[in-house]
Design a protein around this motif. Sequence first.
Motif, mmCIF file in Angstrom:
data_model
loop_
_atom_site.group_PDB
_atom_site.id
_atom_site.type_symbol
_atom_site.label_atom_id
_atom_site.label_comp_id
_atom_site.label_asym_id
_atom_site.label_seq_id
_atom_site.Cartn_x
_atom_site.Cartn_y
_atom_site.Cartn_z
ATOM 1 N N VAL A 196 0.836 -1.200 0.000
ATOM 2 C CA VAL A 196 0.000 0.000 0.000
ATOM 3 C C VAL A 196 0.876 1.258 0.000
ATOM 4 O O VAL A 196 1.925 1.282 0.642
ATOM 5 C CB VAL A 196 -0.963 0.032 1.218
ATOM 6 N N ASP A 197 0.424 2.262 -0.745
ATOM 7 C CA ASP A 197 1.208 3.500 -0.831
ATOM 8 C C ASP A 197 0.229 4.660 -1.029
ATOM 9 O O ASP A 197 -0.417 4.773 -2.079
ATOM 10 C CB ASP A 197 2.171 3.413 -2.020
ATOM 11 N N VAL A 198 0.148 5.506 -0.023
ATOM 12 C CA VAL A 198 -0.811 6.608 -0.055
ATOM 13 C C VAL A 198 -0.492 7.603 -1.186
ATOM 14 O O VAL A 198 -1.369 8.360 -1.622
ATOM 15 C CB VAL A 198 -0.880 7.273 1.353
ATOM 16 N N ASN A 199 0.728 7.553 -1.693
ATOM 17 C CA ASN A 199 1.081 8.448 -2.820
ATOM 18 C C ASN A 199 0.241 8.150 -4.061
ATOM 19 O O ASN A 199 0.115 9.001 -4.933
ATOM 20 C CB ASN A 199 2.573 8.336 -3.159
ATOM 21 N N ASN A 200 -0.333 6.946 -4.132
ATOM 22 C CA ASN A 200 -1.225 6.638 -5.260
ATOM 23 C C ASN A 200 -2.396 7.628 -5.285
ATOM 24 O O ASN A 200 -2.825 8.074 -6.345
ATOM 25 C CB ASN A 200 -1.752 5.197 -5.137
ATOM 26 N N THR A 201 -2.896 7.969 -4.098
ATOM 27 C CA THR A 201 -3.982 8.969 -4.023
ATOM 28 C C THR A 201 -3.506 10.301 -4.597
ATOM 29 O O THR A 201 -4.194 10.920 -5.427
ATOM 30 C CB THR A 201 -4.429 9.151 -2.551
ATOM 31 N N PHE A 202 -2.315 10.734 -4.180
ATOM 32 C CA PHE A 202 -1.849 12.067 -4.610
ATOM 33 C C PHE A 202 -1.585 12.109 -6.118
ATOM 34 O O PHE A 202 -1.858 13.095 -6.783
ATOM 35 C CB PHE A 202 -0.608 12.484 -3.813
ATOM 36 N N GLU A 203 -1.053 11.009 -6.653
ATOM 37 C CA GLU A 203 -0.770 10.983 -8.106
ATOM 38 C C GLU A 203 -2.065 11.008 -8.916
ATOM 39 O O GLU A 203 -2.212 11.782 -9.845
ATOM 40 C CB GLU A 203 0.027 9.712 -8.452
ATOM 41 N N LEU A 204 -3.023 10.134 -8.535
ATOM 42 C CA LEU A 204 -4.243 10.010 -9.349
ATOM 43 C C LEU A 204 -5.182 11.195 -9.177
ATOM 44 O O LEU A 204 -5.867 11.594 -10.123
ATOM 45 C CB LEU A 204 -4.973 8.707 -9.037
ATOM 46 N N MET A 205 -5.201 11.787 -7.994
ATOM 47 C CA MET A 205 -6.165 12.890 -7.802
ATOM 48 C C MET A 205 -5.834 14.110 -8.664
ATOM 49 O O MET A 205 -6.713 14.909 -8.958
ATOM 50 C CB MET A 205 -6.352 13.251 -6.319
ATOM 51 N N LYS A 206 -4.571 14.179 -9.130
ATOM 52 C CA LYS A 206 -4.188 15.293 -10.016
ATOM 53 C C LYS A 206 -5.009 15.263 -11.306
ATOM 54 O O LYS A 206 -5.166 16.257 -11.979
ATOM 55 C CB LYS A 206 -2.705 15.188 -10.406
ATOM 56 N N GLN A 207 -5.502 14.066 -11.648
ATOM 57 C CA GLN A 207 -6.203 13.913 -12.933
ATOM 58 C C GLN A 207 -7.719 13.864 -12.775
ATOM 59 O O GLN A 207 -8.434 13.484 -13.698
ATOM 60 C CB GLN A 207 -5.710 12.639 -13.609
ATOM 61 N N ILE A 208 -8.179 14.200 -11.588
ATOM 62 C CA ILE A 208 -9.625 14.144 -11.308
ATOM 63 C C ILE A 208 -10.134 15.570 -11.081
ATOM 64 O O ILE A 208 -9.468 16.348 -10.386
ATOM 65 C CB ILE A 208 -9.871 13.257 -10.063
ATOM 66 N N PRO A 209 -11.276 15.930 -11.690
ATOM 67 C CA PRO A 209 -11.763 17.310 -11.533
ATOM 68 C C PRO A 209 -11.928 17.708 -10.058
ATOM 69 O O PRO A 209 -12.302 16.881 -9.226
ATOM 70 C CB PRO A 209 -13.119 17.296 -12.244
ATOM 71 N N ASN A 210 -11.644 18.977 -9.782
ATOM 72 C CA ASN A 210 -11.672 19.484 -8.398
ATOM 73 C C ASN A 210 -13.018 19.326 -7.712
ATOM 74 O O ASN A 210 -13.076 19.193 -6.499
ATOM 75 C CB ASN A 210 -11.349 20.992 -8.386
ATOM 76 N N GLU A 211 -14.095 19.340 -8.501
ATOM 77 C CA GLU A 211 -15.415 19.287 -7.856
ATOM 78 C C GLU A 211 -15.782 17.874 -7.366
ATOM 79 O O GLU A 211 -16.787 17.693 -6.684
ATOM 80 C CB GLU A 211 -16.514 19.856 -8.762
ATOM 81 N N CYS A 212 -14.948 16.879 -7.707
ATOM 82 C CA CYS A 212 -15.234 15.518 -7.222
ATOM 83 C C CYS A 212 -14.910 15.387 -5.732
ATOM 84 O O CYS A 212 -14.048 16.086 -5.210
ATOM 85 C CB CYS A 212 -14.428 14.486 -8.007
ATOM 86 N N ILE A 213 -15.614 14.472 -5.088
ATOM 87 C CA ILE A 213 -15.309 14.107 -3.694
ATOM 88 C C ILE A 213 -14.277 12.987 -3.771
ATOM 89 O O ILE A 213 -14.506 11.971 -4.442
ATOM 90 C CB ILE A 213 -16.591 13.611 -2.981
#
Length: 264
Positions: A196-213
């Motif tokens: 498990v690596d929490v950096n996966n969240t930080f990498e992928l969220m860059k490509q998700i629109p800001n209005e998403c939860i």
Amino acid sequence: MNILHQIVEVKKNEVSELKKKYSKSSFEDSPFYNKNSFGFAKSISKSGQLNLIAEIKKASPSKGVLRINFNHKEIAKTYFDNSTSAVSVLTDEKFFQGSIKHLNDIAHFKKVPLLRKEFIIDEVQIYESKANGADAILLIAEILSANQIKDFTSIANDINLDVLLEIHSVNQLDKIDFSHNKIIGINNRNLETFSVDVNNTFELMKQIPNECIIVSESGITSQLAINKLKDKKVNAVLVGEFFMTSANIESSVKEFQKWCKHES
Ligand SMILES: O=C(O)c1ccccc1NCC(=O)[C@H](O)[C@H](O)COP(=O)(O)O
């Protein structure tokens, strides 16, 4: 074949058995079916904190049995009494030792929205979720086509269920219509190695629109990880193993909730 695909092979048989016993109309007769849902999206996107979705998970494919003295109702009560934003209930039997009965039992005294944590591959499982008291379902992008994601989300929303759409990697992003799916779970667990690596969240969220939860899922066990997630304005975390392996679930949840507060 990674673990998700192994689970799906078993799930296909389970779903065909389920369809022999139940249909959409048989689920519509359940007392829960016509009750209003608790708002999952609203509850996990409250400001001023990283919102905690606490999971009820007896076992996992990566670690085996996590909690020997497992009582799903007592664990749910502890989560409810300690102001978690939502509770996730694993219902898969073979790989997680969960049960749809756990969800139904807990739904009778729920105080916050319930997420049904299941490997959904057929719409009948969505009706089954509603009939057993779920307020939200999980859809996993890796095991569904773009059309299935769209159709299953519409079916769920039509019966007042929110959808947490989970991704594991960048490969799944082009299947998603973010105007339709606004609650995105990013799973930090590598399904080949189980690391498990929490950096996966930080990498992928860059490509998700800001209005998403955004929900960061799996392997979250430290205040350091929580601080990083708060810095990046992640909305919620989904946490199972940390609580399931705790000697005292209540004190672990209290401690975790303190970490999750934003400084005022
Ligand atoms: O937990 C696993 O080993 C697992 C393996 C394969 C597919 C899914 C798996 N877990 C489902 C989950 O998403 C987690 O239960 C959830 O994110 C909580 O994770 P954790 O806090 O690490 O228990």
